[in-house]
Design a protein around this motif. Sequence first.
Motif, PDB file in Angstrom:
ATOM      1  N   ASP A 179      13.228  -7.746  -4.969  1.00  0.00           N
ATOM      2  CA  ASP A 179      13.457  -6.629  -5.883  1.00  0.00           C
ATOM      3  C   ASP A 179      12.676  -5.378  -5.499  1.00  0.00           C
ATOM      4  N   THR A 180      12.180  -5.304  -4.289  1.00  0.00           N
ATOM      5  CA  THR A 180      11.402  -4.141  -3.875  1.00  0.00           C
ATOM      6  C   THR A 180      12.109  -3.425  -2.730  1.00  0.00           C
ATOM      7  N   LEU A 181      11.431  -2.471  -2.073  1.00  0.00           N
ATOM      8  CA  LEU A 181      12.024  -1.693  -0.995  1.00  0.00           C
ATOM      9  C   LEU A 181      10.944  -1.334   0.004  1.00  0.00           C
ATOM     10  N   PRO A 182      11.320  -0.901   1.208  1.00  0.00           N
ATOM     11  CA  PRO A 182      10.318  -0.569   2.235  1.00  0.00           C
ATOM     12  C   PRO A 182       9.370   0.515   1.765  1.00  0.00           C
ATOM     13  N   LEU A 183       8.106   0.410   2.187  1.00  0.00           N
ATOM     14  CA  LEU A 183       7.079   1.354   1.751  1.00  0.00           C
ATOM     15  C   LEU A 183       7.371   2.768   2.252  1.00  0.00           C
ATOM     16  N   ALA A 184       7.820   2.901   3.517  1.00  0.00           N
ATOM     17  CA  ALA A 184       8.097   4.232   4.059  1.00  0.00           C
ATOM     18  C   ALA A 184       9.189   4.948   3.271  1.00  0.00           C
ATOM     19  N   THR A 185      10.225   4.218   2.900  1.00  0.00           N
ATOM     20  CA  THR A 185      11.307   4.804   2.098  1.00  0.00           C
ATOM     21  C   THR A 185      10.798   5.253   0.736  1.00  0.00           C
ATOM     22  N   PHE A 186       9.956   4.428   0.128  1.00  0.00           N
ATOM     23  CA  PHE A 186       9.412   4.750  -1.192  1.00  0.00           C
ATOM     24  C   PHE A 186       8.542   6.009  -1.131  1.00  0.00           C
ATOM     25  N   ILE A 187       7.700   6.129  -0.113  1.00  0.00           N
ATOM     26  CA  ILE A 187       6.830   7.304   0.007  1.00  0.00           C
ATOM     27  C   ILE A 187       7.660   8.571   0.170  1.00  0.00           C
ATOM     28  N   ALA A 188       8.726   8.470   0.944  1.00  0.00           N
ATOM     29  CA  ALA A 188       9.586   9.647   1.131  1.00  0.00           C
ATOM     30  C   ALA A 188      10.285  10.059  -0.161  1.00  0.00           C
ATOM     31  N   GLN A 189      10.580   9.100  -1.033  1.00  0.00           N
ATOM     32  CA  GLN A 189      11.317   9.399  -2.264  1.00  0.00           C
ATOM     33  C   GLN A 189      10.415   9.931  -3.379  1.00  0.00           C
ATOM     34  N   VAL A 190       9.141   9.537  -3.400  1.00  0.00           N
ATOM     35  CA  VAL A 190       8.270   9.892  -4.532  1.00  0.00           C
ATOM     36  C   VAL A 190       7.295  11.002  -4.178  1.00  0.00           C
ATOM     37  N   GLY A 191       7.505  11.674  -3.073  1.00  0.00           N
ATOM     38  CA  GLY A 191       6.564  12.710  -2.649  1.00  0.00           C
ATOM     39  C   GLY A 191       6.371  13.795  -3.689  1.00  0.00           C
ATOM     40  N   LEU A 195       2.202  -5.341   3.282  1.00  0.00           N
ATOM     41  CA  LEU A 195       1.900  -3.922   3.292  1.00  0.00           C
ATOM     42  C   LEU A 195       3.079  -3.067   3.728  1.00  0.00           C
ATOM     43  N   ASP A 196       4.197  -3.698   4.101  1.00  0.00           N
ATOM     44  CA  ASP A 196       5.357  -2.931   4.549  1.00  0.00           C
ATOM     45  C   ASP A 196       6.370  -2.704   3.436  1.00  0.00           C
ATOM     46  N   VAL A 197       6.155  -3.305   2.269  1.00  0.00           N
ATOM     47  CA  VAL A 197       7.050  -3.110   1.131  1.00  0.00           C
ATOM     48  C   VAL A 197       6.232  -2.679  -0.075  1.00  0.00           C
ATOM     49  N   VAL A 198       6.920  -2.174  -1.081  1.00  0.00           N
ATOM     50  CA  VAL A 198       6.255  -1.668  -2.282  1.00  0.00           C
ATOM     51  C   VAL A 198       5.931  -2.826  -3.212  1.00  0.00           C
ATOM     52  N   PRO A 199       4.688  -2.946  -3.687  1.00  0.00           N
ATOM     53  CA  PRO A 199       4.366  -3.996  -4.660  1.00  0.00           C
ATOM     54  C   PRO A 199       5.175  -3.828  -5.940  1.00  0.00           C
ATOM     55  N   VAL A 200       5.596  -4.931  -6.523  1.00  0.00           N
ATOM     56  CA  VAL A 200       6.389  -4.880  -7.749  1.00  0.00           C
ATOM     57  C   VAL A 200       5.633  -4.198  -8.890  1.00  0.00           C
TER      58      VAL A 200
END
Length: 387
Positions: free
Chosen positions: A221-233, A249-254
């Motif tokens: 139910d999570t997504l890659p960390l790099a994608t998340f950082i780009a979306q929530v900047g 460390l490569d995915v976003v913690p729930v």
Amino acid sequence: MGHFGARPIRFAWYGLVLPCLILNYAGQTAVVVDAALGQEPNPFFALCPAALQLPLVALATVATIIASQAIISGAFSMTRQAIQLGLCPRLNIAQTSATGYGQIYIGFVNWTLMALTLGLTLGFRSSDNLAAAFGIAVSLTMLLTSILMFLTMREIWKWNLAASLLTAGLFVVVDMSFVSANLMKVLEGGWFPLVVAAVIFFLMMTWHQGRDLLVKKLERDTLPLATFIAQVGAKTRVPGTAVYMTSRLDVVPVPLLHNLKHNKVLHDRIVLLRVVTASTPRVAPDLRIDVEHVGSNFHTMTVRYGFMEQPDVPEALDQCRQRGLIFNMMETSFFVGRVKIVAERRSRFAAFQAHLFEIMHRNAMAATEFFRIPPNRVIELGGQVEI
């Protein structure tokens, strides 16, 4: 080994124990030979005059107490290692010495050993009836030790196959003879250590498989960390530091996703913290911490501990100053997930094992307490997972 290390044990064995054992066995052999080749009922107590037999019994009793204490301490150490390696639920571990790291107390293990000891005493009633159980346990331990020695030669010492087979094979052949001889006594009491070992293995396997399945369910139910950082900047940030405990460390913690979903904000600085247990007893201080800055004031941090070490997250954070991260504990919040396990009706995980894992998970020691995180700095985000 875990309490004292290899060097003191080597000194004690070669300097005292081995010479005494050789003299003792040689003396018993002499008594048996002198007593018409085995007529003596108990050669151990026949080694001394009758007047010294009662003091010898007292000495043997003291030795038994010392041996039992060694077994209890060993059980505590092995349980802590199993917890660190992910083979056992987290239990409350009390450190009984400020200087001796190996001096610990685990109440659950102590009470379990007491219950098993009382059960054995009431069930078998005499030491003679316990001989079969003792023989099975000791002979199988020797055999498994020889097999582990072969694996050590191949995987750690990097010996070639022929040398490893020749060296370890000699011990395996001898140990197999003892095991095969004791297998005749399974029905006479030898079944007990086999049943206890099977139960412990089943519990460890259930916990290990359940944890793996739980992690896979959460990561789905999570997504890659790099994608998340780009979306929530451009998201609104609030002052302070948020530390999220995670296994990857490569995915976003729930918990981070839940916090953003419900509170609509992110902390000014976010740290993803992973605690790793190495396959060595201890980790060198210069190899303990790795820090990586991944952009937008997001940081990943890996803290390594040996399976004989007790994790201490606040101490690890304090050691990050020289790596560019300075933590003020009064402005740092720790986010952890509190998961409720629900058994699926149709699951590859057996229904009984799923229920058993749920009980173990529910009664396990809280991660924040195990990692020594200050409770007044912890925020728990709950969820429900079906397995």
